[in-house]
Write a protein that holds these residues in place. Structure first.
Motif, PDB file in Angstrom:
ATOM      1  N   ASN A  98      51.904  48.492  39.056  1.00 38.21           N
ATOM      2  CA  ASN A  98      52.587  47.710  40.019  1.00 38.21           C
ATOM      3  C   ASN A  98      52.066  46.417  40.518  1.00 38.21           C
ATOM      4  O   ASN A  98      52.290  45.710  41.648  1.00 38.21           O
ATOM      5  CB  ASN A  98      52.727  48.652  41.301  1.00 38.21           C
ATOM      6  N   LEU A  99      51.188  45.880  39.527  1.00 39.87           N
ATOM      7  CA  LEU A  99      50.326  44.586  39.967  1.00 39.87           C
ATOM      8  C   LEU A  99      51.655  43.384  40.206  1.00 39.87           C
ATOM      9  O   LEU A  99      51.264  42.587  41.073  1.00 39.87           O
ATOM     10  CB  LEU A  99      49.501  44.080  38.642  1.00 39.87           C
ATOM     11  N   ALA A 100      52.658  43.368  39.531  1.00 36.78           N
ATOM     12  CA  ALA A 100      53.415  42.095  39.579  1.00 36.78           C
ATOM     13  C   ALA A 100      54.404  42.293  40.941  1.00 36.78           C
ATOM     14  O   ALA A 100      54.415  41.247  41.549  1.00 36.78           O
ATOM     15  CB  ALA A 100      54.299  41.972  38.504  1.00 36.78           C
ATOM     16  N   ARG A 101      54.374  43.588  41.130  1.00 32.71           N
ATOM     17  CA  ARG A 101      55.229  43.887  42.418  1.00 32.71           C
ATOM     18  C   ARG A 101      54.439  43.653  43.644  1.00 32.71           C
ATOM     19  O   ARG A 101      54.773  42.969  44.885  1.00 32.71           O
ATOM     20  CB  ARG A 101      55.625  45.187  42.430  1.00 32.71           C
ATOM     21  N   LEU A 102      53.183  44.016  43.755  1.00 35.14           N
ATOM     22  CA  LEU A 102      52.232  43.460  44.745  1.00 35.14           C
ATOM     23  C   LEU A 102      52.205  42.080  44.951  1.00 35.14           C
ATOM     24  O   LEU A 102      52.066  41.704  46.112  1.00 35.14           O
ATOM     25  CB  LEU A 102      50.809  44.237  44.387  1.00 35.14           C
ATOM     26  N   LEU A 103      51.818  41.552  43.949  1.00 35.20           N
ATOM     27  CA  LEU A 103      51.969  39.920  43.795  1.00 35.20           C
ATOM     28  C   LEU A 103      53.129  39.545  44.352  1.00 35.20           C
ATOM     29  O   LEU A 103      52.885  38.286  45.138  1.00 35.20           O
ATOM     30  CB  LEU A 103      51.550  39.434  42.335  1.00 35.20           C
ATOM     31  N   HIS A 104      54.288  39.874  44.006  1.00 34.42           N
ATOM     32  CA  HIS A 104      55.428  39.109  44.445  1.00 34.42           C
ATOM     33  C   HIS A 104      55.896  39.474  45.790  1.00 34.42           C
ATOM     34  O   HIS A 104      56.362  38.733  46.617  1.00 34.42           O
ATOM     35  CB  HIS A 104      56.683  39.684  43.526  1.00 34.42           C
ATOM     36  N   ALA A 105      55.128  40.527  46.460  1.00 32.81           N
ATOM     37  CA  ALA A 105      55.353  41.082  47.651  1.00 32.81           C
ATOM     38  C   ALA A 105      54.294  40.170  48.957  1.00 32.81           C
ATOM     39  O   ALA A 105      54.271  40.193  50.002  1.00 32.81           O
ATOM     40  CB  ALA A 105      55.003  42.543  47.948  1.00 32.81           C
ATOM     41  N   GLY A 106      53.387  39.386  47.997  1.00 34.23           N
ATOM     42  CA  GLY A 106      52.771  38.379  48.568  1.00 34.23           C
ATOM     43  C   GLY A 106      51.170  38.855  49.114  1.00 34.23           C
ATOM     44  O   GLY A 106      50.445  38.091  49.880  1.00 34.23           O
ATOM     45  N   LEU A 107      51.027  39.768  48.268  1.00 36.82           N
ATOM     46  CA  LEU A 107      49.557  40.460  48.546  1.00 36.82           C
ATOM     47  C   LEU A 107      48.644  39.452  47.745  1.00 36.82           C
ATOM     48  O   LEU A 107      48.880  39.003  46.947  1.00 36.82           O
ATOM     49  CB  LEU A 107      49.471  41.716  48.143  1.00 36.82           C
ATOM     50  N   ALA A 108      47.459  39.424  48.271  1.00 32.27           N
ATOM     51  CA  ALA A 108      46.393  38.671  47.342  1.00 32.27           C
ATOM     52  C   ALA A 108      45.766  39.624  46.375  1.00 32.27           C
ATOM     53  O   ALA A 108      44.528  39.828  46.440  1.00 32.27           O
ATOM     54  CB  ALA A 108      45.155  38.251  48.347  1.00 32.27           C
ATOM     55  N   VAL A 109      46.399  39.827  45.364  1.00 32.32           N
ATOM     56  CA  VAL A 109      46.035  40.434  44.204  1.00 32.32           C
ATOM     57  C   VAL A 109      45.230  39.791  43.211  1.00 32.32           C
ATOM     58  O   VAL A 109      45.283  38.477  42.806  1.00 32.32           O
ATOM     59  CB  VAL A 109      47.480  40.925  43.279  1.00 32.32           C
ATOM     60  N   THR A 110      44.114  40.571  42.780  1.00 25.13           N
ATOM     61  CA  THR A 110      43.036  39.812  41.553  1.00 25.13           C
ATOM     62  C   THR A 110      43.156  40.856  40.659  1.00 25.13           C
ATOM     63  O   THR A 110      43.456  41.930  40.604  1.00 25.13           O
ATOM     64  CB  THR A 110      41.685  39.660  42.283  1.00 25.13           C
ATOM     65  N   VAL A 111      42.799  40.290  39.334  1.00 21.43           N
ATOM     66  CA  VAL A 111      42.388  41.268  37.962  1.00 21.43           C
ATOM     67  C   VAL A 111      41.082  41.226  38.013  1.00 21.43           C
ATOM     68  O   VAL A 111      40.249  40.405  37.971  1.00 21.43           O
ATOM     69  CB  VAL A 111      43.122  40.619  37.013  1.00 21.43           C
ATOM     70  N   ASN A 112      40.525  42.533  37.398  1.00 17.64           N
ATOM     71  CA  ASN A 112      39.049  42.945  37.373  1.00 17.64           C
ATOM     72  C   ASN A 112      38.975  44.002  36.379  1.00 17.64           C
ATOM     73  O   ASN A 112      39.977  44.474  36.148  1.00 17.64           O
ATOM     74  CB  ASN A 112      38.626  43.218  38.794  1.00 17.64           C
TER      75      ASN A 112
END
Ligand code: HPA
Ligand code: ZN
Length: 355
Positions: free
Chosen positions: A280-294
């Motif tokens: 769901n990383l892309a969905r979280l990102l598109h929902a405006g969340l401050a997503v990071t990759v680690n």
């Protein structure tokens, strides 16, 4: 395991120009357990150096054991593996190996978790743990300008009393490590060990002026994410992928731009998702969340920062713009002073302009 192999092999390969774009992208890593960077080769070498016997005949046999069904199945091996760490030099060698590896992935800044209880429980002095990690990080800063900080994490399967004892043992070292030790985290078995269990010790750490983070919403429910925010007062959520099950929480995370330190290969290896294409990383990102990759525990989960970026780029068909958003979110979510943060953001802008 079969299913994972199949799903990866059916993902279209990344275009060569996107691969080199990801390789060169300046990155910040905010969710990395230093004990999870212990590669099987080094683990074997340290076992030999310290006369620790291992229940595996070879590096290959150990690597073959890294087939996890959930978080606990990983933690069992992870804690067992950490038993080879005995001396200051061992902690230094492990940390230096991570620095070399992450510099190759163009990681420009790392905020690194360490779990002193994993070591003090075995009779290793907490000073040894701090000293070895810090020596490597300071050397890398001086020699290569590699920027870093450390976040001491409490093991949530142990008691709050144990966390308090660890804090008390570590505090006399605070002045000596003021340049590195910036925060407090919470990790290990999430289910059944809710944030409230650590409310008092986190309140104390808050009074002491530490930055606060906690693992939440990896295997645990969205309520744990809310409680990490409202009861522990954390500034970032480690993982947080299960937040998606609660629309009100999603709205809040987006509005308040609370960073989520997402770890794609970890989620796949620990069966938080059964196929990277469903992450769901892309969905979280598109929902405006401050997503990071680690990378979380790269020696156990099959890849460092670039591999995590490549995996989501390929499986979720991310664009350059989305990849840059992920990198930018991480620089913005660091606990660096404003000027240092700005400098890294400018470096990222410069890279994007040139590519
Ligand atoms: N979750 C919880 N505890 C951990 C992890 C994780 O992903 N990695 C190392 N300790
Ligand atoms: Zn983690």
């Amino acid at each position: 395991m079969e299913a994972h192999m199949n799903s990866i092999s059916t993902t279209p390969p990344l275009a060569a120009d996107l691969i080199s774009f990801i390789e060169g992208l300046p990155k910040a890593e905010l969710h990395l357990h230093i004990e999870g960077t212990l590669e099987p080769e080094l683990l074997f070498a340290l076992a030999q150096r310290n006369n620790v016997s291992l229940p595996y005949a070879s590096v290959e046999e150990l690597r073959a054991a890294y087939a996890f069904t959930d978080l606990q199945s990983f933690l069992d091996l992870y804690y067992a593996g950490a038993a080879v760490l005995q001396t200051e030099q061992d902690f230094y060698d492990m940390t230096m190996a991570y620095i070399v590896r992450s510099r190759a992935d163009n990681v420009r800044h790392a905020e690194i978790f360490f779990d002193p209880q994993t070591h003090t429980e075995r009779g290793i002095a907490i000073d040894v743990v701090f000293a070895g990690i810090a020596r490597a990080l300071r050397e890398a800063r001086e020699r290569h300008g590699f920027s870093s900080a450390i976040i001491m994490s409490f093991l949530r399967h142990l008691s709050e009393e144990d966390a308090f004892a660890t804090l008390e043992a570590a505090l006399p070292l605070r002045a000596e490590y003021r340049d590195l030790w910036i925060g407090i985290g919470l990790d290990s078995a999430e289910r059944g060990n809710p944030p409230e269990k650590f409310a008092r010790v986190f309140a104390r750490c808050r009074e002491l002026g530490f930055h606060l983070v906690a693992h939440a919403g990896e295997e645990g429910p969205p309520q744990y994410v809310k409680d990490a925010l409202d009861v522990l007062h954390v500034e970032r959520i480690d993982h947080g992928v299960r937040s998606e099950e609660d629309p009100a929480l999603m709205k809040r995370l987006a509005e308040q731009r609370i960073p989520l330190t997402v770890c794609p290969l970890s989620n796949l290896k620990l069966c938080v998702v059964d196929d990277m294409r469903k992450h769901n990383l892309a969905r979280l990102l598109h929902a405006g969340l401050a997503v990071t990759v680690n990378s979380d525990d790269p020696a156990y989960f099959g890849g460092y920062m670039n591999a995590n970026f490549m995996a989501v780029a390929a499986s979720l068909r991310l664009s350059r713009t989305e990849l840059v958003m992920l990198a930018r979110n991480a620089f913005e979510a660091t606990f660096l002073p404003a000027a240092a943060k700005q400098q890294l953001l400018l470096e990222l802008d410069g890279y994007c302009m040139a590519h």
